[in-house]
Design a protein around this motif. Structure first.
Motif, PDB file in Angstrom:
ATOM      1  N   GLY A 105     -11.630   2.059 -22.513  1.00 17.50           N
ATOM      2  CA  GLY A 105     -12.358   3.221 -22.030  1.00 17.50           C
ATOM      3  C   GLY A 105     -11.522   4.455 -21.814  1.00 17.50           C
ATOM      4  N   HIS A 106     -10.198   4.358 -22.000  1.00 14.07           N
ATOM      5  CA  HIS A 106      -9.291   5.485 -21.758  1.00 14.07           C
ATOM      6  C   HIS A 106      -8.813   6.110 -23.066  1.00 14.07           C
ATOM      7  N   ALA A 107      -8.039   7.179 -22.915  1.00 13.77           N
ATOM      8  CA  ALA A 107      -7.537   7.915 -24.075  1.00 13.77           C
ATOM      9  C   ALA A 107      -6.161   7.436 -24.527  1.00 13.77           C
ATOM     10  N   ASP A 108      -5.716   6.269 -24.037  1.00 11.52           N
ATOM     11  CA  ASP A 108      -4.371   5.786 -24.381  1.00 11.52           C
ATOM     12  C   ASP A 108      -4.175   5.678 -25.891  1.00 11.52           C
ATOM     13  N   TYR A 109      -5.084   4.967 -26.557  1.00 12.36           N
ATOM     14  CA  TYR A 109      -4.946   4.766 -27.999  1.00 12.36           C
ATOM     15  C   TYR A 109      -5.083   6.085 -28.754  1.00 12.36           C
ATOM     16  N   ARG A 125      -2.134  14.045 -19.154  1.00  7.66           N
ATOM     17  CA  ARG A 125      -2.960  15.251 -19.280  1.00  7.66           C
ATOM     18  C   ARG A 125      -4.451  14.930 -19.323  1.00  7.66           C
ATOM     19  N   SER A 126      -4.821  13.730 -19.750  1.00  5.70           N
ATOM     20  CA  SER A 126      -6.236  13.379 -19.850  1.00  5.70           C
ATOM     21  C   SER A 126      -6.817  12.901 -18.520  1.00  5.70           C
ATOM     22  N   SER A 127      -6.012  12.820 -17.482  1.00  7.21           N
ATOM     23  CA  SER A 127      -6.470  12.372 -16.178  1.00  7.21           C
ATOM     24  C   SER A 127      -7.403  13.403 -15.535  1.00  7.21           C
ATOM     25  N   ALA A 128      -8.346  12.928 -14.730  1.00  8.52           N
ATOM     26  CA  ALA A 128      -9.214  13.826 -13.968  1.00  8.52           C
ATOM     27  C   ALA A 128      -8.434  14.623 -12.932  1.00  8.52           C
ATOM     28  N   ARG A 129      -7.182  14.269 -12.695  1.00  7.75           N
ATOM     29  CA  ARG A 129      -6.336  15.052 -11.793  1.00  7.75           C
ATOM     30  C   ARG A 129      -6.228  16.500 -12.277  1.00  7.75           C
ATOM     31  N   GLU A 130      -6.299  16.702 -13.580  1.00  6.35           N
ATOM     32  CA  GLU A 130      -6.209  18.049 -14.161  1.00  6.35           C
ATOM     33  C   GLU A 130      -7.318  18.962 -13.650  1.00  6.35           C
ATOM     34  N   LEU A 241     -15.094  17.973 -19.276  1.00  8.13           N
ATOM     35  CA  LEU A 241     -14.701  17.219 -18.084  1.00  8.13           C
ATOM     36  C   LEU A 241     -14.593  15.729 -18.418  1.00  8.13           C
ATOM     37  N   PRO A 242     -13.699  15.010 -17.758  1.00 13.02           N
ATOM     38  CA  PRO A 242     -13.559  13.579 -18.030  1.00 13.02           C
ATOM     39  C   PRO A 242     -14.838  12.809 -17.706  1.00 13.02           C
ATOM     40  N   ALA A 243     -15.123  11.787 -18.492  1.00 15.03           N
ATOM     41  CA  ALA A 243     -16.179  10.797 -18.243  1.00 15.03           C
ATOM     42  C   ALA A 243     -17.593  11.292 -18.529  1.00 15.03           C
ATOM     43  N   VAL A 244     -17.756  12.526 -19.026  1.00 17.74           N
ATOM     44  CA  VAL A 244     -19.093  13.037 -19.317  1.00 17.74           C
ATOM     45  C   VAL A 244     -19.559  12.533 -20.687  1.00 17.74           C
ATOM     46  N   SER A 304     -13.442   3.864 -15.958  1.00 15.55           N
ATOM     47  CA  SER A 304     -12.880   2.902 -16.912  1.00 15.55           C
ATOM     48  C   SER A 304     -11.772   2.050 -16.303  1.00 15.55           C
ATOM     49  N   SER A 305     -11.047   2.581 -15.324  1.00 17.52           N
ATOM     50  CA  SER A 305      -9.940   1.841 -14.706  1.00 17.52           C
ATOM     51  C   SER A 305     -10.479   0.803 -13.734  1.00 17.52           C
ATOM     52  N   LEU A 306     -10.227  -0.473 -14.027  1.00 15.55           N
ATOM     53  CA  LEU A 306     -10.713  -1.558 -13.195  1.00 15.55           C
ATOM     54  C   LEU A 306      -9.553  -2.439 -12.745  1.00 15.55           C
TER      55      LEU A 306
END
Length: 365
Positions: A105-109, A125-130, A241-244, A304-306
């Motif tokens: 579910g993340h942008a790692d790949y 950079r892809s974190s919602a912290r941004e 925005l992330p997760a939209v 996505s982080s579980l």
């Protein structure tokens, strides 16, 4: 990295990562003479900050903004406004065990596919912290809009299968939204949402939902008829925005089963002004605001982080198991609300200033 800027006349550029020293936003196009201080930015930053309740991530960030330029003696100068929010509570060690594993579910790949390497600490950079930088910029945009009488209120409309009863979105107040930790103005639904979020958290899982965003007192005439439609710019803003995973306006996907005679909003004259008797169009016609409230709904996926084990592969393609140890929201909706409000404010203030630049005046009230 391209794509770090948003807007035309009111233009923001952000920089920063989840586990770096901090996040910064540079804003071009702020009109001179606007009263502005760090305290003006704090309310929305505090609504976005982690660690604010039991149903959000427990990362503890004060998120106090520092205005580095563009303000003198409490007023904007018209030059570039720079705002810094430092990171104080990073735990990069939480990610050391999974630096070579792809989180589902993340942008790692996709980051590896594009750049060949990545910052694995919390998504970089892809974190919602941004989004902390965007919320700071959005607070500035809201101040400019408020001078024009335009207000934006967002809230949680749905968590899982629990849907709030909001008969009149334009009447919802900030006080109603902030009355509970899930930011839902329907108190009965809010209690059920909080219970559900707590249940999925204890089950080491997450849940998605829908946020509704409403802009009121928006004048008719903002926007462009082709590529820069208000609804197009708002969609880009929300999808950035992330997760939209979904955006709809007014009647939204409900139009798929409606007839034109049912869906059309009929025009009428009221108090010497042209209006519509209903607002299934969500405040925008032909990409231009109609004077009705802008009503936008945004679908947010489950986090996505579980902390439960999931199968995955390593960067070399080997099968592996992964457990994400970091601190994460079991539901993103409560903290999404100020993020969505900020992006709506950035779009509206940009189009308001574009009107001024093109026509030399403000749109009629």
């Amino acid at each position: 990295m391209p794509g770090n800027s948003f807007g035309q006349v009111f233009r923001i550029t952000t920089a920063g990562e989840s586990h770096g020293p901090g996040n910064v936003v540079i804003i071009d196009g702020v009109p001179p003479g606007l009263s502005l201080s760090e305290e003006d930015l704090l309310p929305d930053l505090q609504r976005r900050r982690p660690g604010q309740s039991k149903i959000t991530t427990q990362r503890d960030e004060p998120d106090y903004p520092e205005i580095l330029s563009g303000v003198f003696e409490g007023r904007t100068t018209g030059t570039a406004l720079a705002i810094l929010i430092r990171n104080k509570d990073q735990r990069s060690r939480d990610y050391a065990d999974i630096k070579d594993k792809y989180r589902p579910g993340h942008a790692d790949y996709t980051f590896d596919a594009k750049f060949g390497f990545r910052d694995y600490r919390g998504g970089g950079r892809s974190s919602a912290r941004e989004t902390v930088a965007r919320v700071a910029a959005g607070a500035v945009a809201k101040k400019i809009l408020a001078e024009r009488g335009i207000a934006i209120v967002g809230y949680v409309k749905q968590v899982g299968s629990i849907v709030a009863d909001i008969p009149d979105p334009a009447s919802v107040s900030l006080e109603q939204v902030e009355a509970n930790i899930v930011r839902c103005p329907d108190s009965a639904a809010a209690d059920q949402m909080i219970k559900l979020i707590d249940e999925v958290r204890k089950d080491q899982d997450s849940i998605g939902g829908v946020s509704e965003l409403v802009a009121t007192s928006v004048p008719a005439g903002l926007g462009e008829p082709v590529f820069d439609k208000i609804k197009a710019d708002l969609a880009k803003a929300m999808f950035s925005l992330p997760a939209v995973l979904g955006v709809e306006y007014g009647a939204g996907f409900g139009v798929a089963t409606a007839r034109g005679s049912e869906n059309n909003d009929l025009f009428a004259a009221s108090g010497g002004e042209i209006t519509t008797e209903s607002n299934r169009h969500g405040g925008m016609l032909g990409g231009i605001t109609s004077g009705q409230p802008i009503v936008c709904r945004v679908a947010i996926k489950p986090t996505s982080s579980l902390s439960r084990s999931q199968p995955t592969v390593t960067s070399s393609g080997e099968p592996a198991e992964i457990v994400t140890k970091g601190r994460h929201d079991p539901c993103l909706l409560p903290r999404f609300v100020p993020m969505g409000e900020a992006m709506m404010a950035l779009v509206l203030v940009d189009h308001l200033l574009r009107w001024r630049a093109q026509c030399g005046t403000d749109p009629a009230r």
